[in-house]
Design an enzyme around this catalytic site. Structure first.
Site, PDB file in Angstrom:
ATOM      1  N   GLY A   2       6.902   5.945   7.752  1.00 56.55           N
ATOM      2  CA  GLY A   2       5.922   7.031   7.783  1.00 56.55           C
ATOM      3  C   GLY A   2       6.015   7.776   9.096  1.00 56.55           C
ATOM      4  O   GLY A   2       7.087   7.852   9.710  1.00 56.55           O
ATOM      5  N   SER A   3       4.872   8.289   9.545  1.00 54.21           N
ATOM      6  CA  SER A   3       4.880   9.146  10.730  1.00 54.21           C
ATOM      7  C   SER A   3       4.939   8.317  12.014  1.00 54.21           C
ATOM      8  O   SER A   3       4.609   7.129  12.036  1.00 54.21           O
ATOM      9  CB  SER A   3       3.619  10.010  10.735  1.00 54.21           C
ATOM     10  OG  SER A   3       2.489   9.179  10.880  1.00 54.21           O
ATOM     11  N   GLN A  42       1.187  19.867   3.819  1.00 53.85           N
ATOM     12  CA  GLN A  42       2.585  19.930   4.256  1.00 53.85           C
ATOM     13  C   GLN A  42       3.065  21.385   4.257  1.00 53.85           C
ATOM     14  O   GLN A  42       3.813  21.802   5.138  1.00 53.85           O
ATOM     15  CB  GLN A  42       3.463  19.063   3.344  1.00 53.85           C
ATOM     16  CG  GLN A  42       4.917  18.986   3.766  1.00 53.85           C
ATOM     17  CD  GLN A  42       5.133  18.383   5.153  1.00 53.85           C
ATOM     18  OE1 GLN A  42       4.605  17.333   5.459  1.00 53.85           O
ATOM     19  NE2 GLN A  42       5.898  19.078   6.000  1.00 53.85           N
ATOM     20  N   GLU A  50      10.132   2.617  10.414  1.00 57.88           N
ATOM     21  CA  GLU A  50      11.041   3.743  10.182  1.00 57.88           C
ATOM     22  C   GLU A  50      10.180   4.988  10.251  1.00 57.88           C
ATOM     23  O   GLU A  50       9.255   5.145   9.467  1.00 57.88           O
ATOM     24  CB  GLU A  50      11.714   3.654   8.798  1.00 57.88           C
ATOM     25  CG  GLU A  50      12.725   2.544   8.664  1.00 57.88           C
ATOM     26  CD  GLU A  50      13.909   2.669   9.611  1.00 57.88           C
ATOM     27  OE1 GLU A  50      14.149   3.760  10.177  1.00 57.88           O
ATOM     28  OE2 GLU A  50      14.594   1.655   9.815  1.00 57.88           O
ATOM     29  N   LYS A  81       0.840  -1.201   0.000  1.00 56.08           N
ATOM     30  CA  LYS A  81       0.000   0.000   0.000  1.00 56.08           C
ATOM     31  C   LYS A  81       0.879   1.257   0.000  1.00 56.08           C
ATOM     32  O   LYS A  81       1.470   1.629   1.006  1.00 56.08           O
ATOM     33  CB  LYS A  81      -0.893   0.045   1.253  1.00 56.08           C
ATOM     34  CG  LYS A  81      -2.007   1.061   1.091  1.00 56.08           C
ATOM     35  CD  LYS A  81      -2.377   1.800   2.345  1.00 56.08           C
ATOM     36  CE  LYS A  81      -1.594   3.046   2.566  1.00 56.08           C
ATOM     37  NZ  LYS A  81      -1.785   4.151   1.610  1.00 56.08           N
ATOM     38  N   CYS A 131      13.582  11.920   5.886  1.00 60.74           N
ATOM     39  CA  CYS A 131      13.628  11.654   7.329  1.00 60.74           C
ATOM     40  C   CYS A 131      15.057  11.766   7.854  1.00 60.74           C
ATOM     41  O   CYS A 131      15.274  11.909   9.044  1.00 60.74           O
ATOM     42  CB  CYS A 131      13.013  10.301   7.667  1.00 60.74           C
ATOM     43  SG  CYS A 131      13.558   9.003   6.590  1.00 60.74           S
ATOM     44  N   GLU A 138       9.563  17.062  14.411  1.00 58.41           N
ATOM     45  CA  GLU A 138       9.928  16.942  12.998  1.00 58.41           C
ATOM     46  C   GLU A 138       9.026  17.841  12.156  1.00 58.41           C
ATOM     47  O   GLU A 138       7.808  17.781  12.257  1.00 58.41           O
ATOM     48  CB  GLU A 138       9.784  15.490  12.530  1.00 58.41           C
ATOM     49  CG  GLU A 138      10.308  15.317  11.125  1.00 58.41           C
ATOM     50  CD  GLU A 138      10.292  13.862  10.666  1.00 58.41           C
ATOM     51  OE1 GLU A 138       9.239  13.226  10.800  1.00 58.41           O
ATOM     52  OE2 GLU A 138      11.331  13.384  10.174  1.00 58.41           O
TER      53      GLU A 138
HETATM   54  P1  ADP Z   1       2.991  10.991   6.409  1.00 56.37           P
HETATM   55  O1  ADP Z   1       2.808  12.080   7.387  1.00 56.37           O
HETATM   56  O2  ADP Z   1       4.390  10.779   5.960  1.00 56.37           O
HETATM   57  O3  ADP Z   1       1.990  10.960   5.317  1.00 56.37           O
HETATM   58  P2  ADP Z   1       1.625   8.703   7.515  1.00 56.37           P
HETATM   59  O4  ADP Z   1       2.071   7.858   8.641  1.00 56.37           O
HETATM   60  O5  ADP Z   1       0.322   9.395   7.610  1.00 56.37           O
HETATM   61  O6  ADP Z   1       2.816   9.680   7.272  1.00 56.37           O
HETATM   62  O7  ADP Z   1       1.604   7.857   6.178  1.00 56.37           O
HETATM   63  C1  ADP Z   1       2.536   6.857   5.868  1.00 56.37           C
HETATM   64  C2  ADP Z   1       1.791   5.695   5.252  1.00 56.37           C
HETATM   65  O8  ADP Z   1       0.927   5.138   6.255  1.00 56.37           O
HETATM   66  C3  ADP Z   1       0.890   6.069   4.086  1.00 56.37           C
HETATM   67  O9  ADP Z   1       0.944   5.062   3.104  1.00 56.37           O
HETATM   68  C4  ADP Z   1      -0.467   6.145   4.737  1.00 56.37           C
HETATM   69  O10 ADP Z   1      -1.529   5.932   3.838  1.00 56.37           O
HETATM   70  C5  ADP Z   1      -0.373   5.001   5.732  1.00 56.37           C
HETATM   71  N1  ADP Z   1      -1.371   5.076   6.811  1.00 56.37           N
HETATM   72  C6  ADP Z   1      -1.938   6.161   7.356  1.00 56.37           C
HETATM   73  N2  ADP Z   1      -2.836   5.807   8.303  1.00 56.37           N
HETATM   74  C7  ADP Z   1      -2.827   4.451   8.378  1.00 56.37           C
HETATM   75  C8  ADP Z   1      -3.523   3.465   9.159  1.00 56.37           C
HETATM   76  N3  ADP Z   1      -4.416   3.802  10.077  1.00 56.37           N
HETATM   77  N4  ADP Z   1      -3.233   2.186   8.950  1.00 56.37           N
HETATM   78  C9  ADP Z   1      -2.313   1.807   8.037  1.00 56.37           C
HETATM   79  N5  ADP Z   1      -1.649   2.679   7.267  1.00 56.37           N
HETATM   80  C10 ADP Z   1      -1.891   3.977   7.423  1.00 56.37           C
END
Ligand code: ADP
Length: 477
Positions: A224-225, A327, A246, A171, A280, A379
């Protein structure tokens, strides 16, 4: 405009369309991409589960050939894919092509690793018994990626997952489905059996969440976050599955009085602002000792004034746009917060208008920042960096380590003593001496400690740690 569909069980299947918008020109629609449903993700996971037994026993030559063919096609199409990357994410064309080449190198590396799968044999402490230590694939791996490296991060997760015999549900981030779709298409045409790699584009809270809640996944690798990373962790504990995270960074770059000034300026400007600061591993805290401070700030400011911030695809652009409106708002909010906290904005920080409507922000440099300010602790993920003045090396090291993160850390110095001490004592997964904190090789481990990362390292041969499970067999013969 043709809809780019999701790949489930070897079939391209539809879904609502989401427009992929170019941040350098918001009138430009890069393409239409399917928004998968929760059911699509369930189907994808079931397909990956069904494909696992055969793929886990597939020959190493088959895996090698598919990964190698993928590497070759990515490399042959580097200009086109690099342009797609820059168009959907906003990093410059040179950076987009560079990242595409890196993705090819990653597939090439793991094509080689497929031929080097090995174990150990050793004698038991009990005479007559032999021991073999081997690695089994885990099963179905869930791959969740962010928007800032649209081709390299998918590559460094998908390539090892397949190399070691796992099947995948992938995904990508909503903002950058283009590169994700392209590499899945390439892998699919390279000969992967149906169901081995499944792509479900869509919302994290919908399709991503289904992955987290599925008992059928044996591992999730996430970039991601911090907030989403925590959800991945909690759900994975619930399902007793392996996970790898990460997340963020607040990476320090220390500049000592004895640094080569020109090199330090280059390392800091690159590390803080290139790729629009959306890495990052970006250096957001420039920790500078008193003796060089004023010369350093003057030289960085001068360098920043010479940078061209414009459409990512335009020749001559050094820094492209911020990725999207939300952003941009986050970056601008932090620029305001920094000023309210008492840091001095000495360069940039304002929106720029260019020929095409996009999210252009002049790189922002703060001075007189302290390590306690929010701009030094949280961050930002944009072209924003702060200079923190310190008296000496000891204070610099203590400041560098005073953070909840620990991804990358750098030092600019000509002192072997300080460089060596820093390498040994800085709390980070990656340490850079006279080199930017961002920009890493593809064949060596990548990852951090503290709040930045969890689990074993990504990339290079260390990737095997996550994507396999070790088995110890005893045989009396
Ligand atoms: P960013 O701020 O870098 O967008 P996110 O953590 O929101 O960071 O997104 C990183 C990835 O995690 C994306 O592919 C996002 O769609 C996915 N994501 C966000 N929310 C969820 C969730 N509840 N479960 C699984 N994946 C998620």
């Amino acid at each position: 405009m043709a809809l780019h569909q999701n790949l489930i069980a070897g079939e391209w299947v539809g879904g609502d369309a989401i427009a992929n918008i170019n941040p350098s020109d918001t009138n430009d629609v890069v393409g239409e991409y399917a928004r998968g449903s929760a059911q699509d993700m369930q189907d994808a996971i079931a397909a990956a589960k069904a494909a696992f037994p055969a793929w886990s026993r597939s020959g190493i030559l088959e895996r090698h050939a598919i990964l190698k063919k993928t590497a070759d096609e990515i490399l042959a199409r580097k200009d086109e894919l690099g342009a797609l990357l820059s168009r959907e994410e906003g990093k410059t064309l040179a950076e987009g092509i560079g990242e595409t080449i890196r993705a090819a190198q990653i597939f090439d590396f793991f094509a080689g690793e497929a031929l080097r799968l090995a174990g150990e044999t050793l004698p038991s402490v009990r005479p007559g018994i032999g021991i073999e230590i081997t690695r089994d694939p885990l099963g179905v791996i869930g791959i969740i990626t962010p928007w800032n490296f649209p081709i390299a991060i998918p590559a460094w997760k998908i390539a090892p997952a397949l190399c070691y015999g796992n099947t995948v549900v992938f995904k990508p981030a909503e903002l950058v489905p283009g590169c994700a779709w392209a590499i899945v298409d390439i892998l699919n045409r390279a000969g992967l059996p149906k169901g081995v790699l499944n792509l479900v584009m869509g919302k994290g809270s919908v399709v991503g969440q289904v992955m987290l809640d599925s008992p059928l996944l044996s591992g999730i690798t996430f970039t991601g976050s911090t907030g989403t990373g925590k959800r991945v962790a909690l759900a994975s504990v619930e399902h007793n599955r392996k996970y790898q995270l990460e997340m963020g960074g607040k990476n320090p770059m220390v500049v000592l009085d004895d640094a080569d000034l020109a090199n330090a300026v280059e390392a800091c400007v690159n590390g803080s602002f290139f790729s629009t600061g959306q890495r990052c591993t970006a250096s957001s805290r420039l920790i500078v000792t008193e003796g060089i401070h004023d010369r350093f700030v003057a030289a960085v400011t001068e360098r920043l004034n010479g940078l061209v911030i414009d459409n990512a695809l335009k020749a001559g652009t050094h820094i492209g746009p911020v990725v999207d409106a939300s952003q941009m708002k986050q970056d601008e909010d932090y620029i305001e917060i920094g000023q309210k906290e008492g840091a001095k904005l000495v360069s940039g920080g304002e929106r720029l208008n260019r020929e095409t409507p996009g999210f252009y922000l002049k790189p922002a440099l703060f001075t007189e920042a302290t390590n306690q300010m929010r701009i030094s602790r949280e961050e930002i993920f944009g072209p924003v960096a702060s200079v923190i003045r310190v008296k000496d090396y000891d204070e610099a090291l203590a400041t560098a380590n005073d953070t909840t993160f620990g991804l990358s850390a750098g030092i600019c110095t000509t002192s072997l003593k300080h460089a060596t001490h820093f390498k040994r004592n800085v709390e980070a997964g990656m340490v850079m001496v006279n080199v930017a904190t961002a920009g890493v090789d593809f064949h060596v481990p990548f990852g951090g400690r503290k709040g930045s990362s969890f689990g074993s390292r990504e990339q290079g041969k260390y990737a095997a740690e996550f994507y396999t499970s070790v088995k110890t067999s005893y045989t009396l013969a």
